[in-house]
Design a protein around this motif. Structure first.
Motif, PDB file in Angstrom:
ATOM      1  N   ILE A  84      46.074  62.239  68.670  1.00 50.22           N
ATOM      2  CA  ILE A  84      45.831  63.539  68.051  1.00 50.22           C
ATOM      3  C   ILE A  84      46.722  64.599  68.701  1.00 50.22           C
ATOM      4  O   ILE A  84      47.390  65.377  68.020  1.00 50.22           O
ATOM      5  CB  ILE A  84      44.342  63.941  68.172  1.00 50.22           C
ATOM      6  CG1 ILE A  84      43.481  63.051  67.300  1.00 50.22           C
ATOM      7  CG2 ILE A  84      44.129  65.410  67.812  1.00 50.22           C
ATOM      8  CD1 ILE A  84      41.985  63.168  67.569  1.00 50.22           C
ATOM      9  N   ARG A  85      46.747  64.610  70.019  1.00 51.82           N
ATOM     10  CA  ARG A  85      47.557  65.602  70.737  1.00 51.82           C
ATOM     11  C   ARG A  85      49.044  65.418  70.462  1.00 51.82           C
ATOM     12  O   ARG A  85      49.779  66.392  70.301  1.00 51.82           O
ATOM     13  CB  ARG A  85      47.272  65.537  72.230  1.00 51.82           C
ATOM     14  CG  ARG A  85      45.880  66.034  72.551  1.00 51.82           C
ATOM     15  CD  ARG A  85      45.641  66.115  74.019  1.00 51.82           C
ATOM     16  NE  ARG A  85      44.255  66.464  74.290  1.00 51.82           N
ATOM     17  CZ  ARG A  85      43.805  66.760  75.477  1.00 51.82           C
ATOM     18  NH1 ARG A  85      44.600  66.772  76.515  1.00 51.82           N
ATOM     19  NH2 ARG A  85      42.529  67.058  75.647  1.00 51.82           N
ATOM     20  N   LEU A  86      49.489  64.180  70.406  1.00 54.17           N
ATOM     21  CA  LEU A  86      50.896  63.925  70.103  1.00 54.17           C
ATOM     22  C   LEU A  86      51.245  64.418  68.696  1.00 54.17           C
ATOM     23  O   LEU A  86      52.270  65.074  68.493  1.00 54.17           O
ATOM     24  CB  LEU A  86      51.212  62.433  70.240  1.00 54.17           C
ATOM     25  CG  LEU A  86      51.296  61.905  71.670  1.00 54.17           C
ATOM     26  CD1 LEU A  86      51.261  60.382  71.680  1.00 54.17           C
ATOM     27  CD2 LEU A  86      52.551  62.419  72.358  1.00 54.17           C
ATOM     28  N   ARG A  87      50.374  64.113  67.709  1.00 52.25           N
ATOM     29  CA  ARG A  87      50.642  64.571  66.334  1.00 52.25           C
ATOM     30  C   ARG A  87      50.654  66.095  66.248  1.00 52.25           C
ATOM     31  O   ARG A  87      51.462  66.675  65.523  1.00 52.25           O
ATOM     32  CB  ARG A  87      49.632  63.965  65.365  1.00 52.25           C
ATOM     33  CG  ARG A  87      49.900  62.491  65.061  1.00 52.25           C
ATOM     34  CD  ARG A  87      49.023  61.949  63.949  1.00 52.25           C
ATOM     35  NE  ARG A  87      47.612  61.907  64.301  1.00 52.25           N
ATOM     36  CZ  ARG A  87      47.033  60.951  65.023  1.00 52.25           C
ATOM     37  NH1 ARG A  87      47.758  59.942  65.458  1.00 52.25           N
ATOM     38  NH2 ARG A  87      45.754  60.992  65.283  1.00 52.25           N
ATOM     39  N   GLU A  88      49.767  66.759  66.986  1.00 52.33           N
ATOM     40  CA  GLU A  88      49.743  68.225  66.985  1.00 52.33           C
ATOM     41  C   GLU A  88      51.040  68.793  67.559  1.00 52.33           C
ATOM     42  O   GLU A  88      51.620  69.729  66.998  1.00 52.33           O
ATOM     43  CB  GLU A  88      48.550  68.742  67.794  1.00 52.33           C
ATOM     44  CG  GLU A  88      47.219  68.537  67.119  1.00 52.33           C
ATOM     45  CD  GLU A  88      46.035  68.921  67.995  1.00 52.33           C
ATOM     46  OE1 GLU A  88      44.930  69.002  67.429  1.00 52.33           O
ATOM     47  OE2 GLU A  88      46.190  69.127  69.221  1.00 52.33           O
ATOM     48  N   GLU A  89      51.494  68.221  68.669  1.00 52.71           N
ATOM     49  CA  GLU A  89      52.725  68.730  69.275  1.00 52.71           C
ATOM     50  C   GLU A  89      53.936  68.425  68.401  1.00 52.71           C
ATOM     51  O   GLU A  89      54.851  69.239  68.294  1.00 52.71           O
ATOM     52  CB  GLU A  89      52.915  68.166  70.682  1.00 52.71           C
ATOM     53  CG  GLU A  89      54.015  68.899  71.412  1.00 52.71           C
ATOM     54  CD  GLU A  89      54.026  68.677  72.906  1.00 52.71           C
ATOM     55  OE1 GLU A  89      55.058  69.008  73.518  1.00 52.71           O
ATOM     56  OE2 GLU A  89      53.033  68.178  73.458  1.00 52.71           O
ATOM     57  N   ILE A  90      53.950  67.256  67.759  1.00 57.10           N
ATOM     58  CA  ILE A  90      55.034  66.929  66.835  1.00 57.10           C
ATOM     59  C   ILE A  90      55.087  67.962  65.714  1.00 57.10           C
ATOM     60  O   ILE A  90      56.159  68.445  65.354  1.00 57.10           O
ATOM     61  CB  ILE A  90      54.863  65.496  66.275  1.00 57.10           C
ATOM     62  CG1 ILE A  90      55.192  64.469  67.369  1.00 57.10           C
ATOM     63  CG2 ILE A  90      55.730  65.270  65.030  1.00 57.10           C
ATOM     64  CD1 ILE A  90      54.837  63.034  67.019  1.00 57.10           C
ATOM     65  N   GLU A 129      57.679  72.517  63.080  1.00 58.18           N
ATOM     66  CA  GLU A 129      57.590  73.895  62.583  1.00 58.18           C
ATOM     67  C   GLU A 129      58.653  74.776  63.230  1.00 58.18           C
ATOM     68  O   GLU A 129      59.308  75.568  62.556  1.00 58.18           O
ATOM     69  CB  GLU A 129      56.201  74.467  62.859  1.00 58.18           C
ATOM     70  CG  GLU A 129      56.003  75.862  62.292  1.00 58.18           C
ATOM     71  CD  GLU A 129      54.594  76.386  62.537  1.00 58.18           C
ATOM     72  OE1 GLU A 129      54.454  77.610  62.661  1.00 58.18           O
ATOM     73  OE2 GLU A 129      53.658  75.575  62.611  1.00 58.18           O
ATOM     74  N   ALA A 130      58.843  74.626  64.535  1.00 52.32           N
ATOM     75  CA  ALA A 130      59.872  75.408  65.231  1.00 52.32           C
ATOM     76  C   ALA A 130      61.263  75.072  64.691  1.00 52.32           C
ATOM     77  O   ALA A 130      62.101  75.968  64.519  1.00 52.32           O
ATOM     78  CB  ALA A 130      59.806  75.151  66.734  1.00 52.32           C
ATOM     79  N   LEU A 131      61.502  73.806  64.406  1.00 55.07           N
ATOM     80  CA  LEU A 131      62.790  73.410  63.841  1.00 55.07           C
ATOM     81  C   LEU A 131      62.971  73.969  62.434  1.00 55.07           C
ATOM     82  O   LEU A 131      64.073  74.373  62.060  1.00 55.07           O
ATOM     83  CB  LEU A 131      62.916  71.879  63.827  1.00 55.07           C
ATOM     84  CG  LEU A 131      63.161  71.227  65.185  1.00 55.07           C
ATOM     85  CD1 LEU A 131      62.951  69.722  65.102  1.00 55.07           C
ATOM     86  CD2 LEU A 131      64.570  71.549  65.679  1.00 55.07           C
ATOM     87  N   ARG A 143      68.024  74.190  69.695  1.00 52.35           N
ATOM     88  CA  ARG A 143      67.720  73.133  68.736  1.00 52.35           C
ATOM     89  C   ARG A 143      67.838  71.732  69.353  1.00 52.35           C
ATOM     90  O   ARG A 143      67.014  70.862  69.077  1.00 52.35           O
ATOM     91  CB  ARG A 143      68.644  73.286  67.522  1.00 52.35           C
ATOM     92  CG  ARG A 143      68.314  72.363  66.381  1.00 52.35           C
ATOM     93  CD  ARG A 143      69.084  72.773  65.125  1.00 52.35           C
ATOM     94  NE  ARG A 143      68.728  71.944  64.013  1.00 52.35           N
ATOM     95  CZ  ARG A 143      67.631  72.077  63.271  1.00 52.35           C
ATOM     96  NH1 ARG A 143      66.767  73.032  63.555  1.00 52.35           N
ATOM     97  NH2 ARG A 143      67.378  71.267  62.264  1.00 52.35           N
ATOM     98  N   GLU A 144      68.839  71.537  70.210  1.00 54.57           N
ATOM     99  CA  GLU A 144      69.042  70.221  70.831  1.00 54.57           C
ATOM    100  C   GLU A 144      67.843  69.847  71.701  1.00 54.57           C
ATOM    101  O   GLU A 144      67.437  68.692  71.759  1.00 54.57           O
ATOM    102  CB  GLU A 144      70.319  70.211  71.683  1.00 54.57           C
ATOM    103  CG  GLU A 144      71.591  70.422  70.898  1.00 54.57           C
ATOM    104  CD  GLU A 144      71.837  71.899  70.556  1.00 54.57           C
ATOM    105  OE1 GLU A 144      71.372  72.799  71.301  1.00 54.57           O
ATOM    106  OE2 GLU A 144      72.472  72.146  69.528  1.00 54.57           O
ATOM    107  N   VAL A 145      67.273  70.834  72.384  1.00 55.69           N
ATOM    108  CA  VAL A 145      66.110  70.603  73.233  1.00 55.69           C
ATOM    109  C   VAL A 145      64.916  70.203  72.370  1.00 55.69           C
ATOM    110  O   VAL A 145      64.178  69.268  72.690  1.00 55.69           O
ATOM    111  CB  VAL A 145      65.790  71.849  74.089  1.00 55.69           C
ATOM    112  CG1 VAL A 145      64.462  71.690  74.824  1.00 55.69           C
ATOM    113  CG2 VAL A 145      66.921  72.129  75.062  1.00 55.69           C
ATOM    114  N   LEU A 146      64.730  70.918  71.251  1.00 58.72           N
ATOM    115  CA  LEU A 146      63.627  70.608  70.343  1.00 58.72           C
ATOM    116  C   LEU A 146      63.778  69.215  69.741  1.00 58.72           C
ATOM    117  O   LEU A 146      62.807  68.464  69.647  1.00 58.72           O
ATOM    118  CB  LEU A 146      63.541  71.656  69.227  1.00 58.72           C
ATOM    119  CG  LEU A 146      63.106  73.052  69.644  1.00 58.72           C
ATOM    120  CD1 LEU A 146      63.216  74.016  68.462  1.00 58.72           C
ATOM    121  CD2 LEU A 146      61.696  73.047  70.191  1.00 58.72           C
ATOM    122  N   LEU A 147      64.998  68.860  69.346  1.00 61.43           N
ATOM    123  CA  LEU A 147      65.235  67.543  68.760  1.00 61.43           C
ATOM    124  C   LEU A 147      64.994  66.428  69.775  1.00 61.43           C
ATOM    125  O   LEU A 147      64.419  65.387  69.437  1.00 61.43           O
ATOM    126  CB  LEU A 147      66.650  67.453  68.189  1.00 61.43           C
ATOM    127  CG  LEU A 147      66.897  68.276  66.922  1.00 61.43           C
ATOM    128  CD1 LEU A 147      68.386  68.311  66.583  1.00 61.43           C
ATOM    129  CD2 LEU A 147      66.087  67.720  65.763  1.00 61.43           C
TER     130      LEU A 147
END
Length: 90
Positions: free
Chosen positions: A27-33, A38-40, A49-53
């Motif tokens: 659940i926590r992993l899906r929320e953070e994903i 959303e940020a992307l 962007r590279e950090v987010l990816l």
């Protein structure tokens, strides 16, 4: 990936025993994903962007590993019955 039929809220309402179950960590992993996606989508430059990816890739890999463990139910026999795999079996 198949999702469990248990609502997230029901899992969160269970008694906390300090360690996350595979379901709770999923659940926590899906929320953070979802947050990273959303940020992307917002095309933000903070963080870059590279950090987010890179983070998104790591989270998706963690979710895949977590899902494999969840499906095999390693704790189903009970914690005290656990015996680690021998080095020769790895």
């Amino acid at each position: 990936m198949d999702q469990p039929d248990v609502p997230d809220e029901a899992v969160r309402d269970e008694e906390d025993h300090d360690l996350l179950t595979f379901l709770e960590s999923g659940i926590r992993l899906r929320e953070e994903i979802a947050q990273i996606e959303e940020a992307l989508a917002q095309d933000s430059t903070q963080p870059p962007r590279e950090v987010l990816l890179a983070r998104l890739s790591a989270l998706r890999a963690a979710l895949a590993r977590n899902s494999k463990h969840e499906e095999s139910s390693p704790g189903e026999a009970g914690f005290l019955n656990y015996s680690p795999r021998r080095a020769a079996d790895r």
